[in-house]
Structure formats: structure tokens, C-alpha cells
Design an enzyme around this catalytic site. Structure first.
Site, PDB file in Angstrom:
ATOM      1  N   TYR A  86       0.865  -1.188   0.000  1.00 20.97           N
ATOM      2  CA  TYR A  86       0.000   0.000   0.000  1.00 20.97           C
ATOM      3  C   TYR A  86       0.890   1.222   0.000  1.00 20.97           C
ATOM      4  CZ  TYR A  86      -3.067  -3.145   2.791  1.00 20.97           C
ATOM      5  OH  TYR A  86      -3.801  -4.193   3.276  1.00 20.97           O
ATOM      6  N   HIS A 133      -9.926   2.407   2.772  1.00 20.77           N
ATOM      7  CA  HIS A 133      -9.393   3.315   3.796  1.00 20.77           C
ATOM      8  C   HIS A 133      -9.692   4.772   3.436  1.00 20.77           C
ATOM      9  CE1 HIS A 133      -6.197   0.012   4.805  1.00 20.77           C
ATOM     10  NE2 HIS A 133      -7.390  -0.286   5.265  1.00 20.77           N
ATOM     11  N   ASN A 189      -3.349   1.280   8.286  1.00 23.84           N
ATOM     12  CA  ASN A 189      -4.793   1.066   8.282  1.00 23.84           C
ATOM     13  C   ASN A 189      -5.386   1.995   9.341  1.00 23.84           C
ATOM     14  OD1 ASN A 189      -2.965  -1.306   8.049  1.00 23.84           O
ATOM     15  ND2 ASN A 189      -4.722  -2.166   7.004  1.00 23.84           N
TER      16      ASN A 189
END
Ligand SMILES: Cc1cc2nc3c(=O)[nH]c(=O)nc-3n(C[C@H](O)[C@H](O)[C@H](O)COP(=O)(O)OP(=O)(O)OC[C@H]3O[C@@H](n4cnc5c(N)ncnc54)[C@H](O)[C@@H]3O)c2cc1C
Ligand SMILES: *[C@@H]1O[C@H](CO)[C@@H](O)[C@H](O)[C@H]1NC(C)=O
Ligand SMILES: *[C@@H]1O[C@H](CO)[C@@H](O)[C@H](O)[C@H]1NC(C)=O
Ligand SMILES: *[C@@H]1O[C@H](CO)[C@@H](O)[C@H](O)[C@H]1NC(C)=O
Ligand SMILES: *[C@@H]1O[C@H](CO)[C@@H](O)[C@H](O)[C@H]1NC(C)=O
Ligand SMILES: *[C@@H]1O[C@H](CO)[C@@H](O)[C@H](O)[C@H]1NC(C)=O
Ligand SMILES: *[C@@H]1O[C@H](CO)[C@@H](O)[C@H](O)[C@H]1NC(C)=O
Ligand SMILES: *[C@@H]1O[C@H](CO)[C@@H](O)[C@H](O)[C@H]1NC(C)=O
Length: 574
Positions: free
Chosen positions: A427, A507, A549
Site C-alpha cells: 500500500y 481506507h 490502516n
């Protein structure tokens, strides 16, 4: 009027309660119970803020469109192997992958085009539980926060005192099925990464790795539901109503006088009024909150015009001269994520998590039922890592990785052993400059209008660089094979050909960003510009992506927001 009072897990009382006459009633909506604060939504933001407001003695109504989740909240969704326990799909960490299975996935919002939880806990009822204490950068001016927000530690400490993280959730203190962690650690060691307990030093995020940390307690999902929710509903000055959808706030110009719900038992035409000087806090999530704002005449004109055309919602809008033009839905971000699939002979792919609901491995199921230990006490993730990259624009971006057994999608020209597959998801997090836009369609379904991934070419370049670095030393880990992409596809081609919607990390932040007047949607006390008493406390006010996260950062943000909102003078003016 009917009042249901929920204490702990059980509806203790559900009976007609005579109307008291002491409560101040708002003439325009009739004599109905009214509140100091109405909090809309029970996700990471809403539960924290409702708990802190009620702790301070405020009279709070907490509204949630969905139903119960954890067994301790009245949830019942249970596979046969949990018969006789009070545990549900939402309690058992090892059932995380089952959120993406099932014939009647009632937990997803049916009117939001991306995965979003519509039940008690919102995303925190269905998420992977990865829980990171926010580094200072999560609240830095460089990330769009006003200077008054940067001293977050006091609030972060309030959160960690209520909900400490764990990287060994099994009640016996053991970690299970850790081969994926060992293999990934071996790969990262070849690249100069060092091992740490991630939440021991939240600011240390360059070439570090550690065991995945979770917001779980006693081998079960906890998050804000297992903590803040229980104290909140234990107080007599807080009323919780589930299965209640808020359609819009009821405005008299800048003044919010109540919320319109879909249940006419809650007040005349379903409207629940605020007390004089009362406040509404929207915590309906990065998609849910913008939609309520559009339906209340707040946001870009093109979105409110869509509402205006709707036969039901249109007539509920305030007159056009009261519409408030704010950039609601603009400048959203979400981590672009790319998955890489490997095989390694030591790895147990756990049948790719397919049989966990109907046909789990009997010993693992029995062990979990016995004392919440074993494989089912963890979700699929096993190890996380971070590395920073300086872009050619001078900005630093961070790459996060999450490693787990199994894989959701494999593309390779070669045979491979499906029992040995594992995934590393990469990510791009803090520093991402790409932005998108969210809004509503003609059915008032909330959706991305402009997808936020890789709209800035530098984000893509850094992702490609990060993946190349990560897989560059695969040969140095004995038995490790990269199968997606395999050696017929370059990393550039793999990333460039990756479907945009598969980059979604769920997210989302920034759709009602905090910022200066003329630029942001909410001010530094989280109040919506142009209103007297409307606030937003959820992922949507976060101006740019946190390091990991996000639910830990959202909860710490909500701790700070609750303090700032309560510090305001009682009689706000616009
Ligand atoms: C599949 C998935 C996996 C994830 N994994 C992780 C992870 O491992 N770690 C992590 O930190 N984050 C994870 N996330 C993200 C995280 O869960 C969210 O960022 C977080 O829950 C957002 O919090 P929120 O308070 O902004 O809103 P939400 O949690 O979305 O809560 C909004 C709430 O408002 C309610 N609501 C919405 N509209 C209305 C309305 N009109 N009336 C009444 N109620 C309404 C909803 O039902 C919901 O309960 C994941 C998300 C998903 C979808
Ligand atoms: C509407 O609200 C009343 C009062 O809280 C409640 O008893 C009833 O179940 C609600 N209706 C629905 C359909 O949820
Ligand atoms: C659990 O309960 C269901 C029905 O409620 C039943 O069909 C099933 O056989 C039970 N399973 C076990 C393992 O007891
Ligand atoms: C209000 O909306 C929720 C969520 O869709 C639903 O469960 C509930 O039944 C609705 N209430 C009424 C009275 O229609
Ligand atoms: C595939 O992997 C499993 C588990 O490691 C192993 O038992 C099996 O022998 C392997 N199959 C082949 C064909 O190599
Ligand atoms: C709205 O819903 C109708 C009926 O389900 C469907 O036919 C139509 O395509 C939808 N419109 C949009 C813009 O999604
Ligand atoms: C590509 O991978 C396959 C399967 O792992 C292997 O047999 C082959 O030798 C590799 N080719 C090259 C050029 O590395
Ligand atoms: C959106 O972000 C850009 C920079 O990324 C900034 O210039 C612009 O002002 C922002 N717009 C809003 C509405 O916040």
C-alpha cells in the site's frame, strides 16, 4: 412513543414510556424527546465521541442504521461450529475472510458502491482489525491538519488506555501459523529491514517490520464496540437506537434543529429534535456523511441538484438560498494497493480460508471454542512492514506491506502448488498526493466519481520502485517464488495493467476535510462551515492518508474532536 433501552447485550426494556413534559420541545417538530447531542453512526468515530459526550453528562442520542454485530451486542450470525457460544462472525478474528463469503452479506451497506460496514461498529465490525497507534505525522500540518491538532499524544493515550493493541491475540499467548511471517521477514532482512514491536515506537516507520497488531481483546474482536460502546450504552443519559437511518438534518438556515429519520415512531415525521443549543455530530463514514450533507443542502450544487430531482428526498431539502456550497466529496484519498502472490514450501495457505464457515479444520475450531486460542484468534494477516521513499517532487511517501497466507487472485503461466500460496499486499500511505472525488448517483447511491488511485504519476512511480525493491531479493530466500506477477510480466506492466478498482483499500479519508475557511468542509473544532451546530467526526474529516490502516487514527482523532467540541461555548453562533 416507544423507547427501547439497551444495556450491555440485551434489550432490557421495550415498553411504552409516558411522555414527560419537562423536556423542552421544539414547536415545529412536536413534543418529542430532545437531546443535547445526536450522534449519527457507530463506527470508529461515532462510538468514541458518543462515549465521551455521555461520560461528560450530556444527553445523547446515538443512531445507527444497521443492527447488532458482536454477540455481546445482541448479534446472532453464527456458523454451526459456534453453536452454544455467544460468538458471532464479527467476534471471531479468524472469520474475517468470511466477510467476503456468504449468500446474504447483510453487513455491507447496500447503497454504497464500495465495501462499507452498515451495522453496529461500522467498518470496525467487519475489518481486518489491524490497529496502529498513530505516529505524529498522522496529525501533522504537512498532512493538512491545523496546528491546533498536532499535539495528539494526550488523546492517543486516552485511546490506548481504553484499547491497547496486541500482536498475539490468542488467549494462550502463542502465535499460530507464522510461516508467512518468517518467510517475509527473511525477505525483508535481505533489504536491511529490522524487526520491532510496531506499536512500541509509532514514529519508527522506515525499513521496519513486525507482527501484525490488532484491536482485539481476549482472542475476540473488540475495537470501539467491545470498549467505548459498552460504557456508552451503560449510561442512562445515552439512548441508542439501531435500525434507524438518518436521511438529513433539519435546518433553519445555519441552525440545525434536529435530524430526520426513517422511523416515524421517533417523532413527528420521524424528526428527532435537538434541545436549544444542542448539536448534531455526523459520524456516518467517508461516504455516509457526505450523503447526509447533500440531502441537507450542504455541498457542491451538482450533488444537491441530484437530491433535488429525487421524488422523496428533493422536497426535504431547504430552499435553494439556504444551500451551503462546500467542497464535500472532493479531495478524497485511499491507499492504492497492489497484491503480490508467492509460494513457499513452509507456508500453509489454510485452504485459502474457504472452508472456515462451513467446514473449518476441526481441531482449530474446537480449540477456539474452548478458550479463544489458536488459529481462529487471529485474522489472516501475520506481518506488516514500512519503508519510506523520497519522490522526485521532494515529497516523502511511505510504502506499507501486509503479509498473509492465501491469495484472492492468481495469474501465472506456470503450475504452482495452491497449498503453499501467500500474499503480500503493498500500500502507498502517508505522502500520497493522488486525490479523487466521491458523490451520489441518481439513486442516491454513494460512489466514487473520480477514482483516487494514481491520479498523480509520482505515486505510481514510487509504488513500482517499492515493489521492485521488495521482490528484488526473492532468489535469496530459499524456496520463495513470486507467482503473480510471474517472470513473464514486468513489475511496470503488472502495476500499469492493474485494474483501478482492485487498488481499493477501503481506507477512504478526506471527503469532508478539516481545513481553513474556503478550503475545508469543517473548521478546527470539526464544525461544518456555514452552520451553527453541525459537526463531523469520522474518517471524512481526515485531510490525508495516515501511515497505516486507519481505525486507530480515526479513534484518536475522535478523542480529540470530542474534547474540542465540548470546549466550545454553549451558545454557538454561526
Ligand atoms: C473490508 C474492510 C477491511 C478493513 N480493514 C481495516 C483494518 O484492518 N484496519 C483498519 O484500521 N481499518 C480497516 N478498514 C477501514 C476502517 O474500518 C474504516 O476506516 C473505519 O471503520 C471508518 O470509520 P468511520 O467512523 O469513519 O465510519 P464507519 O466505520 O464506516 O461507520 C459509519 C457508521 O455509520 C452508519 N451510518 C451510515 N449512514 C448512516 C445514516 N444515514 N444513518 C444512520 N447511520 C448511518 C453505518 O452503518 C456505520 O455503522 C477496513 C474497512 C473495510 C471495509
Ligand atoms: C421504530 O422505532 C420504534 C421506537 O424506537 C421501535 O420500537 C420500532 O421497532 C422502530 N421500527 C423499526 C422498523 O425499526
Ligand atoms: C447448530 O444448530 C443448527 C440449527 O440451529 C443445527 O442445524 C446444527 O446441526 C447445529 N450444529 C451443531 C454442530 O450442533
Ligand atoms: C430504517 O432503515 C433501516 C436500515 O435500512 C431499516 O432496517 C429500518 O427497518 C428502517 N425503518 C423503518 C421504520 O422503515
Ligand atoms: C503441495 O503442498 C503441500 C503442502 O505443503 C504438500 O503436502 C504437497 O505435497 C505439495 N504438492 C506437490 C504436488 O508438490
Ligand atoms: C437506479 O436504479 C434503477 C432500478 O434499480 C436502475 O435501473 C438504474 O440503472 C439505477 N440508476 C443508476 C444511475 O444507477
Ligand atoms: C520463469 O519461471 C518458471 C517457473 O517458475 C521457470 O521454470 C523459468 O525457468 C523461469 N524463467 C526465467 C527466464 O527465469
Ligand atoms: C484539494 O487538494 C489540492 C491539493 O492537493 C488543493 O490545492 C485544493 O485546495 C484542495 N481542495 C479542497 C477543496 O480542499
Amino acid at each position: 412513543m416507544l423507547l427501547s433501552i439497551f444495556i450491555g447485550s440485551l434489550p432490557l426494556l421495550s415498553a411504552a414510556v409516558p411522555q414527560t413534559t419537562q423536556q423542552t420541545s421544539t414547536p415545529s417538530t412536536g413534543a418529542t424527546e430532545s437531546y443535547d447531542y445526536i450522534v449519527v453512526g457507530t463506527g470508529a468515530g461515532g462510538l468514541v465521541v458518543a462515549d465521551r459526550l455521555s461520560e461528560a453528562g450530556k444527553k445523547v442520542l446515538l443512531l445507527e442504521r444497521g443492527g447488532p454485530s458482536l454477540g455481546s451486542t445482541g448479534g446472532m450470525d453464527q456458523p454451526n461450529w459456534l453453536n452454544g457460544t455467544s460468538l458471532t462472525r464479527f467476534d471471531v478474528p479468524g472469520l474475517f475472510q468470511s466477510m467476503f463469503q456468504g449468500n446474504d452479506p447483510f453487513w455491507w451497506c447496500n447503497d454504497i458502491a464500495v465495501n462499507s460496514g452498515c451495522l453496529l461498529g461500522g467498518g470496525t465490525a467487519i475489518n481486518g482489525g489491524l490497529y496502529w497507534y498513530p505516529p505524529d505525522s498522522d496529525f501533522a500540518v504537512a498532512n493538512g491538519w491545523p496546528p491546533s491538532w498536532t499535539s495528539h499524544q494526550r488523546y492517543t493515550t486516552k485511546m490506548t488506555a481504553r484499547l491497547p493493541s496486541t500482536d498475539h491475540p490468542s488467549t494462550d499467548g502463542q502465535r499460530y501459523m507464522m510461516q508467512v511471517a518468517d518467510v517475509t521477514a527473511a525477505l525483508l532482512e535481505t533489504q536491511g529491514y529490522t524487526s520491532m514491536t510496531i506499536n512500541d515506537a509509532p514514529n519508527t516507520k522506515d525499513r521496519v517490520y513486525g507482527y501484525s497488531a490488532y484491536s482485539f481483546l481476549n482472542g475476540r474482536r473488540a475495537g470501539p464496540i467491545g470498549t467505548y460502546y459498552h460504557t456508552a450504552v451503560g449510561r442512562s443519559n445515552l439512548v441508542y437506537k439501531q435500525y434507524t437511518t438518518v436521511l438529513n438534518v433539519v435546518r433553519k438556515g445555519a441552525d440545525i434543529i434536529g435530524v430526520k429519520t426513517n422511523n416515524t415512531s421517533l417523532g413527528l415525521d420521524g424528526v428527532v429534535p435537538l434541545m436549544p443549543n444542542g448539536r448534531v455530530i455526523l459520524s456516518a463514514g467517508a461516504y455516509g456523511t457526505p450523503r447526509i450533507l447533500f440531502r441537507s443542502g450542504i455541498g457542491p450544487t451538482d450533488m444537491i441538484d441530484i437530491v433535488k430531482s429525487d421524488a422523496f428526498a428533493g422536497p426535504l431539502l431547504p430552499p435553494r438560498e439556504q444551500w451551503i456550497d462546500l467542497p464535500v466529496g472532493y479531495n478524497v484519498s485511499d491507499n492504492p494497493s497492489i497484491t503480490l502472490v508467492f509460494t513457499h514450501p513452509s507456508v500453509d495457505a489454510y485452504d485459502n480460508w474457504r472452508p472456515i464457515w462451513d467446514n473449518p479444520r476441526p481441531a482449530d475450531a474446537a480449540q477456539y471454542v474452548r478458550d479463544q486460542s489458536g488459529v481462529f484468534s487471529q485474522p489472516s494477516s501475520r506481518l506488516n512492514f514500512w519503508r519510506s521513499y523520497k519522490g522526485c517532487d521532494g515529497k516523502t511517501r511511505w510504502l506499507q506491506g501486509t503479509a498473509r497466507p492465501g491469495a484472492s487472485s492468481i495469474t501465472t503461466a506456470y503450475p504452482y502448488n495452491a497449498s503453499q500460496i501467500m500474499t503480500i499486499t503493498t500500500y502507498l500511505s502517508t505522502g500520497v498526493t493522488s486525490r479523487g472525488r466521491i458523490g451520489i448517483d441518481a439513486n442516491i447511491t454513494a460512489l466514487p466519481l473520480i477514482e483516487p488511485w494514481f491520479t498523480e504519476p509520482i505515486d505510481r512511480e514510487i509504488m513500482i520502485q517499492g515493489i521492485k525493491d521488495l521482490v528484488g531479493n526473492v532468489d535469496q530466500v530459499s524456496g520463495l517464488t513470486l507467482i503473480t506477477p510471474d517472470n513473464t510480466t514486468t513489475i511496470e506492466n503488472y502495476v500499469n495493467g492493474y485494474a483501478k478498482r482492485r487498488m481499493n483499500s477501503n481506507h477512504w479519508v478526506g471527503s469532508c476535510a478539516i481545513g481553513p475557511r474556503g478550503k475545508g468542509v469543517v473548521d478546527e473544532s470539526t464544525r461544518v462551515y456555514g452552520t451553527k451546530n453541525l459537526f463531523v467526526v469520522d474518517a471524512s474529516i481526515i485531510p490525508s492518508l495516515p501511515m497505516g490502516n486507519p481505525h486507530g487514527t480515526i479513534m484518536a482523532m475522535a478523542e480529540q474532536a470530542a474534547a474540542k467540541i465540548m470546549a466550545l461555548p454553549a451558545d454557538l453562533v454561526n
